[in-house]
Scaffold this active site. Structure first.
Site, PDB file in Angstrom:
ATOM      1  N   ASN A   9       0.853  -1.122   0.195  1.00  0.00           N
ATOM      2  CA  ASN A   9       0.035  -0.122   0.136  1.00  0.00           C
ATOM      3  C   ASN A   9       0.884   1.316   0.220  1.00  0.00           C
ATOM      4  OD1 ASN A   9      -1.899   1.936   0.561  1.00  0.00           O
ATOM      5  ND2 ASN A   9      -2.519   1.150   2.566  1.00  0.00           N
ATOM      6  N   LYS A  11       0.165   4.441  -0.264  1.00  0.00           N
ATOM      7  CA  LYS A  11      -0.533   5.570   0.268  1.00  0.00           C
ATOM      8  C   LYS A  11      -0.394   6.534  -0.521  1.00  0.00           C
ATOM      9  CE  LYS A  11      -0.328   3.172   4.732  1.00  0.00           C
ATOM     10  NZ  LYS A  11      -0.332   3.090   6.154  1.00  0.00           N
ATOM     11  N   HIS A  98      -9.525   0.714   4.631  1.00  0.00           N
ATOM     12  CA  HIS A  98      -8.436   0.985   5.558  1.00  0.00           C
ATOM     13  C   HIS A  98      -8.515   1.952   6.574  1.00  0.00           C
ATOM     14  CE1 HIS A  98      -4.386   2.162   6.303  1.00  0.00           C
ATOM     15  NE2 HIS A  98      -3.928   1.225   5.733  1.00  0.00           N
ATOM     16  N   GLU A 100      -7.009   4.204   7.624  1.00  0.00           N
ATOM     17  CA  GLU A 100      -6.958   5.671   7.646  1.00  0.00           C
ATOM     18  C   GLU A 100      -8.186   6.323   7.091  1.00  0.00           C
ATOM     19  OE1 GLU A 100      -3.098   5.283   5.793  1.00  0.00           O
ATOM     20  OE2 GLU A 100      -2.316   4.582   7.353  1.00  0.00           O
ATOM     21  N   GLU A 170      -5.432  -5.280  10.368  1.00  0.00           N
ATOM     22  CA  GLU A 170      -4.510  -4.219  10.720  1.00  0.00           C
ATOM     23  C   GLU A 170      -4.745  -3.717  11.971  1.00  0.00           C
ATOM     24  OE1 GLU A 170      -2.389  -3.010   6.982  1.00  0.00           O
ATOM     25  OE2 GLU A 170      -4.172  -2.012   6.937  1.00  0.00           O
ATOM     26  N   GLY A 176       1.992   2.042  10.789  1.00  0.00           N
ATOM     27  CA  GLY A 176       2.991   3.096  10.669  1.00  0.00           C
ATOM     28  C   GLY A 176       3.617   3.673  12.132  1.00  0.00           C
ATOM     29  N   SER A 216       3.270  -2.276  10.484  1.00  0.00           N
ATOM     30  CA  SER A 216       4.562  -2.314  10.513  1.00  0.00           C
ATOM     31  C   SER A 216       5.434  -3.605  10.288  1.00  0.00           C
ATOM     32  CB  SER A 216       4.957  -1.939  12.086  1.00  0.00           C
ATOM     33  OG  SER A 216       4.254  -0.521  12.498  1.00  0.00           O
TER      34      SER A 216
HETATM   35  P1  PGA Z   1       2.459   0.143   7.624  1.00  0.00           P
HETATM   36  O1  PGA Z   1       1.128   0.285   7.201  1.00  0.00           O
HETATM   37  O2  PGA Z   1       3.288  -1.007   7.110  1.00  0.00           O
HETATM   38  O3  PGA Z   1       3.305   1.390   7.426  1.00  0.00           O
HETATM   39  O4  PGA Z   1       2.444  -0.050   9.203  1.00  0.00           O
HETATM   40  C1  PGA Z   1       0.510  -0.844   6.974  1.00  0.00           C
HETATM   41  C2  PGA Z   1      -1.031  -0.281   6.228  1.00  0.00           C
HETATM   42  O5  PGA Z   1      -1.679   0.548   6.690  1.00  0.00           O
HETATM   43  O6  PGA Z   1      -1.420  -1.071   5.417  1.00  0.00           O
END
Ligand code: PGA
Length: 262
Positions: A9, A11, A98, A100, A170, A176, A216
């Site tokens: 992803n 982003k 997601h 976010e 997740e 993140g 992460s």
């Molecule tokens: P990250 O994000 O690997 O940077 O923690 C995972 C995601 O949001 O899918």
């Protein structure tokens, strides 16, 4: 047997040229590793990079995915992108729900459900994201939160549609942040998700659905997740922006089990 999946992803990162270079790097890295029979690899660039990345991936086994879609197919919905538009660009996957989008942009479980249906209606495989917030985990409500997200998103699908869905567990507190669930806990939560699918549909559908861990994940810890029996790969954010590491993670996911049918 479930075919492992490694999804990146991207982003809201990268310029157009950087996105193209990363796509080429992933495609050539994967070809060099010769693991594409054992693992399915998907990259999800920003909407505005999809066309260029789609061209860069032509002829490679790397599939294209989008990060979101709208539930209507067409109309006066400023700023939104539809399922048919994603199909037109060659997207085979789309991330739906997601964290976010749920927590920064206020997307509800009902919006997630409608988006999931829209993706399936157009033959784009949804990667449905679910996961609890830290306060929910601390209050002992992680299981109930995730079960509810899974149930509201999948309610109303046919078993044939449900088996197309990829679910990514997740935990919000792990995205993140550099913190991550233990492999054991990721496995337990993936098992809980699989149980919900089994209750909503059939045991056979539950066995077929792929469940990823995200939060992460990086080359140094990917093995802890992809070695778990209930975890069929990973959804990777930050660490998917570097081709060599991402390919290494895909190879790790592919090494867990032989290539079966998706
Ligand atoms: P990250 O994000 O690997 O940077 O923690 C995972 C995601 O949001 O899918």
């Amino acid at each position: 047997m479930r075919r492992p999946l490694m999804a990146g992803n991207w982003k809201m990162h990268l310029t157009l040229d950087q996105a193209e270079a990363l796509a080429r790097g992933v495609a050539s890295g994967l070809a060099a590793q010769a693991v594409s029979d054992q693992v399915e690899v998907v990259v999800c660039p920003p909407f505005v990079h999809l066309e260029r990345v789609s061209r860069a991936l032509a002829g490679s086994p790397v599939a294209l995915g989008a990060q979101d879609l709208f539930w209507e197919d067409e109309g006066a919905y400023t700023g939104e992108v539809s399922g048919p538009q994603l199909v037109d660009l060659g997207c085979r996957y789309v991330i739906v729900g997601h964290s976010e989008r749920r927590h920064v942009l206020g997307e509800s479980n009902e919006a997630v459900r409608r988006k999931l249906e829209a993706a399936l209606r157009h033959g784009v495989r949804p990667i449905l994201c679910v996961g609890e917030r830290i306060e929910e985990r601390r209050a002992g409500r992680a299981d109930a939160t995730v079960a509810n997200q899974v149930r509201t998103a999948l309610a109303g699908l046919t078993p044939e549609q449900a088996r197309q869905v990829v679910i990514a567990y997740e935990p919000v507190w792990a995205i993140g942040t550099g913190e991550h669930a233990s492999g054991e806990e990721a496995n337990r939560m993936a098992g809980l998700i699989r149980d919900q699918v089994g209750e909503l549909f059939t045991a056979e559908v539950a066995e077929a659905v792929r469940i990823l861990y995200g939060g992460s994940v990086k080359p140094a810890n990917v093995a802890e997740f992809v070695s778990q029996p209930q975890v069929d790969g990973a959804l990777v954010g930050g660490a998917s922006l570097e081709a060599e590491g991402f390919v290494a993670m895909a190879a790790a996911a592919g090494g867990r089990q032989g290539g079966g049918e998706a």
